[in-house]
Motif scaffolding. Sequence first.
Motif, short mmCIF file in Angstrom:
data_model
loop_
_atom_site.label_atom_id
_atom_site.label_comp_id
_atom_site.label_asym_id
_atom_site.label_seq_id
_atom_site.Cartn_x
_atom_site.Cartn_y
_atom_site.Cartn_z
N LYS A 86 0.84 -1.20 0.00
CA LYS A 86 0.00 0.00 0.00
C LYS A 86 0.87 1.25 0.00
N PRO A 87 0.41 2.33 -0.64
CA PRO A 87 1.18 3.58 -0.64
C PRO A 87 1.35 4.10 0.79
N LEU A 88 2.54 4.55 1.11
CA LEU A 88 2.85 5.12 2.43
C LEU A 88 3.22 6.59 2.25
N ARG A 89 2.65 7.45 3.10
CA ARG A 89 2.92 8.88 3.01
C ARG A 89 3.31 9.41 4.38
N PHE A 90 4.23 10.37 4.40
CA PHE A 90 4.73 10.93 5.65
C PHE A 90 4.80 12.45 5.54
N GLU A 91 3.69 13.07 5.20
CA GLU A 91 3.66 14.51 4.98
C GLU A 91 3.40 15.23 6.30
N GLY A 92 4.11 16.33 6.52
CA GLY A 92 3.89 17.14 7.71
C GLY A 92 4.63 16.61 8.92
N ASP A 93 4.41 17.26 10.07
CA ASP A 93 5.16 16.96 11.29
C ASP A 93 4.35 16.20 12.33
N SER A 94 3.16 15.72 11.96
CA SER A 94 2.32 15.01 12.92
C SER A 94 2.41 13.50 12.67
N ALA A 95 2.97 12.79 13.64
CA ALA A 95 3.06 11.34 13.52
C ALA A 95 1.67 10.72 13.49
N ASN A 96 0.73 11.29 14.24
CA ASN A 96 -0.63 10.74 14.23
C ASN A 96 -1.26 10.89 12.86
N ALA A 97 -0.97 12.01 12.17
CA ALA A 97 -1.48 12.20 10.81
C ALA A 97 -0.85 11.18 9.87
N HIS A 98 0.44 10.86 10.07
CA HIS A 98 1.06 9.82 9.27
C HIS A 98 0.29 8.50 9.45
N SER A 99 0.02 8.17 10.70
CA SER A 99 -0.67 6.92 10.99
C SER A 99 -2.07 6.90 10.40
N ALA A 100 -2.74 8.05 10.41
CA ALA A 100 -4.09 8.11 9.86
C ALA A 100 -4.10 7.69 8.39
N HIS A 101 -3.02 8.02 7.67
CA HIS A 101 -2.94 7.62 6.26
C HIS A 101 -2.40 6.21 6.10
N ASN A 102 -1.44 5.84 6.92
CA ASN A 102 -0.69 4.61 6.69
C ASN A 102 -1.20 3.38 7.42
N HIS A 103 -2.13 3.54 8.37
CA HIS A 103 -2.55 2.36 9.11
C HIS A 103 -3.45 1.46 8.27
N GLU A 104 -3.48 0.20 8.64
CA GLU A 104 -4.35 -0.76 7.96
C GLU A 104 -4.97 -1.68 9.01
N HIS A 105 -6.29 -1.58 9.17
CA HIS A 105 -7.01 -2.52 10.01
C HIS A 105 -7.12 -3.84 9.24
N LEU A 106 -6.67 -4.92 9.83
CA LEU A 106 -6.54 -6.18 9.09
C LEU A 106 -7.84 -6.98 9.06
N PHE A 107 -8.87 -6.36 8.50
CA PHE A 107 -10.17 -7.03 8.38
C PHE A 107 -10.08 -8.24 7.46
N GLY A 108 -9.27 -8.15 6.41
CA GLY A 108 -9.14 -9.27 5.49
C GLY A 108 -8.58 -10.51 6.16
N LEU A 109 -7.70 -10.29 7.13
CA LEU A 109 -7.13 -11.41 7.87
C LEU A 109 -8.20 -12.07 8.74
N GLU A 110 -9.03 -11.24 9.39
CA GLU A 110 -10.10 -11.80 10.22
C GLU A 110 -11.18 -12.47 9.38
N ALA A 111 -11.42 -11.95 8.18
CA ALA A 111 -12.36 -12.61 7.28
C ALA A 111 -11.85 -14.01 6.93
N ALA A 112 -10.54 -14.13 6.71
CA ALA A 112 -9.95 -15.44 6.43
C ALA A 112 -10.05 -16.35 7.65
N ALA A 113 -9.93 -15.77 8.85
CA ALA A 113 -10.04 -16.56 10.08
C ALA A 113 -11.42 -17.19 10.20
#
Length: 225
Positions: A26-53
Amino acid sequence: MYSELVAELRRRDAELAAYLVAVAEKPLRFEGDSANAHSAHNHEHLFGLEAAASRHGWVDTGLRTRFAEAVLNHWQARLRGMVPYQAQGFRLYVYEAMVMTVSAVAETAEGFPYPGLPKHVDHPREVARRYAKESGFDLISAAPVSPEDILKTVARNNGSISKPTAQALGVQVGELRKWIEWLGLGDQINALRKRHKRRPAQFRGEEHLPEHSYLIYERRLPAGR
């Protein structure tokens, strides 16, 4: 580890293998000085993994752990070629949310990016263990509708999250908004709204959700190493 797990999953469940590749690439972006904003773009909730479970008993704590580690290892390899790495370094995370979640942030003055009451652990398996069937920690079942159903219904209703969409899902409008926030679907919902020329909806990000305790694994990558 990443390539080996992709190959193994292609033999066992091609859909899960494709999902692993999609998360790892997945594309990763690190714009600006807020680490939380980085995470807002870059995080991935692994729903596909739980669907496989839900399809396979072999998606257990060990497989969840290997999946998260494979994503982090592949991200780490990719990050070495990104500009912030030489000057700032990165932090990679596996943490407990509605489902196990992975994220990446650049090192900033903000430091640790998340609110709430984090409990730091030494290995991703300690987070993965919370989602084992025997633990009773199946948070995804608490949602009245699945993430896929929400996205499909909003798409069918041209990006609307108003009463007709909520009724089609069997929930109230306020409840629909709550689950969009808790399931981390805000960006996807607003992408659908943009496609139908609707204004973006305002959803609370993780930093504004009620304070809660959660397990989190952190991997620090110092600049240039």
